[in-house]
Design a protein around this motif. Structure first.
Motif, PDB file in Angstrom:
ATOM      1  N   LEU A  10       0.830  -1.206   0.000  1.00 50.45           N
ATOM      2  CA  LEU A  10       0.000   0.000   0.000  1.00 50.45           C
ATOM      3  C   LEU A  10       0.864   1.256   0.000  1.00 50.45           C
ATOM      4  O   LEU A  10       1.430   1.644   1.018  1.00 50.45           O
ATOM      5  CB  LEU A  10      -0.934  -0.009   1.217  1.00 50.45           C
ATOM      6  CG  LEU A  10      -1.899  -1.205   1.278  1.00 50.45           C
ATOM      7  CD1 LEU A  10      -2.756  -1.141   2.538  1.00 50.45           C
ATOM      8  CD2 LEU A  10      -2.778  -1.261   0.032  1.00 50.45           C
ATOM      9  N   MET A  11       0.960   1.863  -1.189  1.00 49.06           N
ATOM     10  CA  MET A  11       1.746   3.090  -1.336  1.00 49.06           C
ATOM     11  C   MET A  11       0.877   4.197  -1.930  1.00 49.06           C
ATOM     12  O   MET A  11       1.286   4.928  -2.824  1.00 49.06           O
ATOM     13  CB  MET A  11       2.984   2.835  -2.210  1.00 49.06           C
ATOM     14  CG  MET A  11       3.935   1.818  -1.585  1.00 49.06           C
ATOM     15  SD  MET A  11       5.395   1.504  -2.601  1.00 49.06           S
ATOM     16  CE  MET A  11       6.272   3.050  -2.436  1.00 49.06           C
ATOM     17  N   GLY A  12      -0.330   4.270  -1.388  1.00 47.04           N
ATOM     18  CA  GLY A  12      -1.235   5.349  -1.781  1.00 47.04           C
ATOM     19  C   GLY A  12      -1.353   6.341  -0.637  1.00 47.04           C
ATOM     20  O   GLY A  12      -0.451   6.484   0.181  1.00 47.04           O
ATOM     21  N   PRO A  13      -2.492   7.051  -0.591  1.00 47.62           N
ATOM     22  CA  PRO A  13      -2.702   8.088   0.435  1.00 47.62           C
ATOM     23  C   PRO A  13      -3.184   7.526   1.766  1.00 47.62           C
ATOM     24  O   PRO A  13      -3.630   8.296   2.619  1.00 47.62           O
ATOM     25  CB  PRO A  13      -3.777   8.974  -0.208  1.00 47.62           C
ATOM     26  CG  PRO A  13      -4.526   8.058  -1.113  1.00 47.62           C
ATOM     27  CD  PRO A  13      -3.554   7.049  -1.618  1.00 47.62           C
ATOM     28  N   GLY A  14      -3.113   6.250   1.971  1.00 48.14           N
ATOM     29  CA  GLY A  14      -3.592   5.627   3.193  1.00 48.14           C
ATOM     30  C   GLY A  14      -4.850   4.833   2.903  1.00 48.14           C
ATOM     31  O   GLY A  14      -5.628   5.254   2.041  1.00 48.14           O
ATOM     32  N   PRO A  15      -5.086   3.667   3.515  1.00 47.62           N
ATOM     33  CA  PRO A  15      -4.210   3.106   4.536  1.00 47.62           C
ATOM     34  C   PRO A  15      -2.853   2.709   3.979  1.00 47.62           C
ATOM     35  O   PRO A  15      -2.719   2.428   2.795  1.00 47.62           O
ATOM     36  CB  PRO A  15      -4.977   1.857   5.004  1.00 47.62           C
ATOM     37  CG  PRO A  15      -5.817   1.456   3.834  1.00 47.62           C
ATOM     38  CD  PRO A  15      -6.198   2.746   3.184  1.00 47.62           C
ATOM     39  N   SER A  16      -1.863   2.689   4.891  1.00 51.24           N
ATOM     40  CA  SER A  16      -0.529   2.247   4.510  1.00 51.24           C
ATOM     41  C   SER A  16      -0.328   0.811   4.998  1.00 51.24           C
ATOM     42  O   SER A  16      -1.151   0.294   5.757  1.00 51.24           O
ATOM     43  CB  SER A  16       0.514   3.173   5.130  1.00 51.24           C
ATOM     44  OG  SER A  16       0.394   3.159   6.531  1.00 51.24           O
ATOM     45  N   ASP A  17       0.762   0.204   4.542  1.00 47.25           N
ATOM     46  CA  ASP A  17       1.060  -1.167   4.978  1.00 47.25           C
ATOM     47  C   ASP A  17       1.051  -1.248   6.504  1.00 47.25           C
ATOM     48  O   ASP A  17       1.625  -0.392   7.174  1.00 47.25           O
ATOM     49  CB  ASP A  17       2.469  -1.568   4.512  1.00 47.25           C
ATOM     50  CG  ASP A  17       2.505  -1.922   3.041  1.00 47.25           C
ATOM     51  OD1 ASP A  17       1.421  -2.114   2.450  1.00 47.25           O
ATOM     52  OD2 ASP A  17       3.611  -2.004   2.485  1.00 47.25           O
ATOM     53  N   VAL A  18       0.423  -2.288   7.016  1.00 41.40           N
ATOM     54  CA  VAL A  18       0.353  -2.477   8.466  1.00 41.40           C
ATOM     55  C   VAL A  18       1.464  -3.435   8.893  1.00 41.40           C
ATOM     56  O   VAL A  18       1.608  -4.517   8.324  1.00 41.40           O
ATOM     57  CB  VAL A  18      -1.026  -3.026   8.877  1.00 41.40           C
ATOM     58  CG1 VAL A  18      -1.079  -3.284  10.375  1.00 41.40           C
ATOM     59  CG2 VAL A  18      -2.133  -2.060   8.460  1.00 41.40           C
TER      60      VAL A  18
END
Ligand SMILES: *Cc1c(COP(=O)(O)O)cnc(C)c1O
Length: 395
Positions: A10-18
Motif C-alpha cells: 500500500l503506497m497510496g494516500p492511506g491506509p498504509s502497509d500495516v
C-alpha cells in the motif's frame, strides 16, 4: 465462505502497509472495556500518544472512529452555533472542515490557496484582521490530497496571538514529520491511525490543550453530537479534570483495535520520532531520484513537500489509470490517483510509516518504469538512481 483479501503493498494516500506486529497484537484475546488490565492499556495509550504528539495535554486520547471523526470531534466541541471560524483550504480536507462548521450552525470564513501550494500566511493574517471575532483558526498541516506541508507552527502562533483557538489536521503528519503540539501551542489536534502510524484504519488520536479543554467544559450549548461530546468521553477515558478518576461507561471501546494502536505507537517510540522522520525523508529522497531518472517530476515546491506523500505529475501521452492498473495487477502495488482538479494529472505515492522503506521504493520505481516502458516510453535507471541515494546515506 471466509473472506481472504489479496496481499497488496500500500503506497497510496492511506491506509498504509500495516506492520504484522500490529495485526498480531490485534489478534490477542478480547477483554472487557472496564477490565483493570484494559484500563492499564488505556493509560499507557495516553502516554504513548502524548509522546507522538510531543505534548503534556491531559486530554489526549484516540477517538473510536476514523480521522474524519477526530475532525468532527474538534469542531463540535470547540465551537457553538453562531461561532465563526477561519478555515484555510488548499486541498480536499479544508472543504470538509467547512462542512463541519456550517453543519454545527457556525460561520466559515474561507482562506483559499491553490491546490499543490501551502497555506499563505499573509492571506491568513488578512482574514484575522478582517474577522477578529472568529473563535477558531483551522488548517491542514499535511494535505494528503496534494502532498503539501503548511507551516503549522506559524499558523498556531497566528491563532494564539489573535486570541483564537487553533484546530490542526495532522492525520497524515503524525509519525512522519515533526508534530510539536506543545511547542507550537496548538489547541485541538487530530490524526488518524492508518497513515504514518501504519495501524489499521478506524481510530483517530486527538489531543486538546488545557485552554481548549476549559472552553469545552464551560460551554453554554451542549455539543450536538452525543457520541463525540468530549465532556462525556472524558468520563470514560479519564482525561482533563477527571484524570485518573472513576471511569463510567460511555461506549464500548474497540478493544482489539486499541491493542493495535498501542503496538503501533510502541513501534514508533522504539524507533524514536527523530529516526522516524529521518527515515521518511531518506526514502522520499531515494524515490525522488528514481522518479527523476525516468523523467517524472514532483509537483509541489521543494520546501513544501511532504516526504510521506509524493505528488507526481503524469507525463503527456501516458494513460495514468492504465499505469495504476498495471501496478495493481502485475505488482500488487497500490498508488493513489489525483483528486478534484488534479484527477488524471497526477499520481500520489505514499511512503507512510511501515511502508516507508527501501524495498518499497525499489518495488515502486521498478514497477513504474515497467509501466512506462509498456506505454512506449524509452526510460531506464530508476532503481539505480534510488540506490545511489541509499549508498550515499551509508545504507
Ligand atoms: C485521511 C485523512 C482524513 C480522514 O481520515 P479518515 O480516517 O479517512 O476518516 C482527514 N484529513 C486528512 C489530511 C487525511 O489525510
Amino acid at each position: 465462505m471466509s473472506f481472504y483479501p489479496p496481499r497488496r503493498t500500500l503506497m497510496g494516500p492511506g491506509p498504509s502497509d500495516v506492520n504484522p506486529r500490529i495485526t498480531n497484537a490485534m489478534a490477542r484475546p478480547t477483554i472487557g472495556h472496564l477490565d483493570p488490565a484494559f484500563i492499564e492499556l488505556m493509560e499507557q495509550l495516553k502516554g504513548l500518544l502524548q509522546y507522538a504528539f510531543q505534548t503534556d495535554n491531559a486530554l489526549t486520547l484516540p477517538v473510536s472512529a476514523p480521522g474524519s471523526a477526530g475532525m468532527e470531534t474538534c469542531f463540535v466541541n470547540l465551537m457553538q452555533p453562531g461561532d465563526k471560524a477561519i478555515i484555510c483550504q488548499n486541498g480536499v480536507f479544508g472543504g470538509r472542515m467547512k462542512e463541519n462548521v456550517t453543519r454545527l450552525g457556525g460561520e466559515a470564513v474561507m482562506v483559499e490557496d491553490e491546490w499543490g501550494t501551502a497555506v499563505d500566511l499573509d492571506k491568513v493574517r488578512q482574514a484575522i484582521a478582517e474577522h477578529p471575532d472568529a473563535r477558531v483558526l483551522a488548517f491542514v498541516h499535511a494535505e494528503t490530497s496534494t502532498g503539501v506541508r503548511s507551516d503549522a507552527e506559524a499558523l498556531c502562533r497566528l491563532a494564539s496571538e489573535a486570541g483564537m483557538l487553533s484546530i490542526m489536521d495532522t492525520v497524515t503528519g503524525l509519525g512522519g514529520i515533526e508534530v510539536a503540539v506543545d511547542a507550537w501551542g496548538a489547541d485541538a489536534v487530530y490524526s488518524g491511525s492508518q497513515k504514518c502510524l501504519s495501524c489499521t484504519p478506524g481510530l483517530s488520536p486527538v489531543t486538546i490543550s488545557e485552554r481548549a479543554a476549559e472552553v469545552i467544559r464551560s460551554r453554554t450549548h451542549p455539543v450536538q453530537s452525543w457520541f463525540l461530546d468530549l465532556n462525556l468521553v472524558m468520563g470514560y477515558w479519564g482525561g482533563g479534570e477527571s484524570g485518573g478518576g472513576k471511569r463510567a461507561y460511555h461506549h464500548t471501546a474497540p478493544i482489539n483495535a486499541l491493542y493495535g494502536l498501542h503496538e503501533a505507537l510502541t513501534i514508533l517510540k522504539e524507533e524514536g520520532l527523530e529516526a522516524s522522520f529521518a527515515r521518511h525523508r531518506l526514502n522520499h529522497e531515494a524515490l525522488k531520484a528514481g522518479l527523476e531518472a525516468i523523467g517524472l517530476s514532483l509537483v509541489v515546491a521543494e520546501a513544501d513537500r511532504l516526504p510521506q506523500l509524493n505528488l507526481v505529475s503524469v507525463p503527456e501521452a501516458v494513460d495514468e489509470a492504465a499505469v495504476r492498473s498495471m501496478l495493481l495487477n502485475d505488482y500488487n502495488l497500490e498508488i493513489g490517483a489525483g483528486l478534484g482538479a488534479l484527477a488524471g494529472k497526477v499520481w500520489r505515492i505514499g511512503l507512510m510509516g511501515y511502508a516507508s522503506n527501501p524495498t518499497n521504493v525499489r518495488l515502486c520505481l521498478g514497477a513504474l518504469q515497467h509501466a512506462l516502458v509498456a506505454q512506449g516510453l524509452n526510460v531506464n535507471g530508476a532503481v539505480r538512481a534510488a540506490d545511489a541515494v541509499y549508498t550515499a546515506a551509508g545504507i
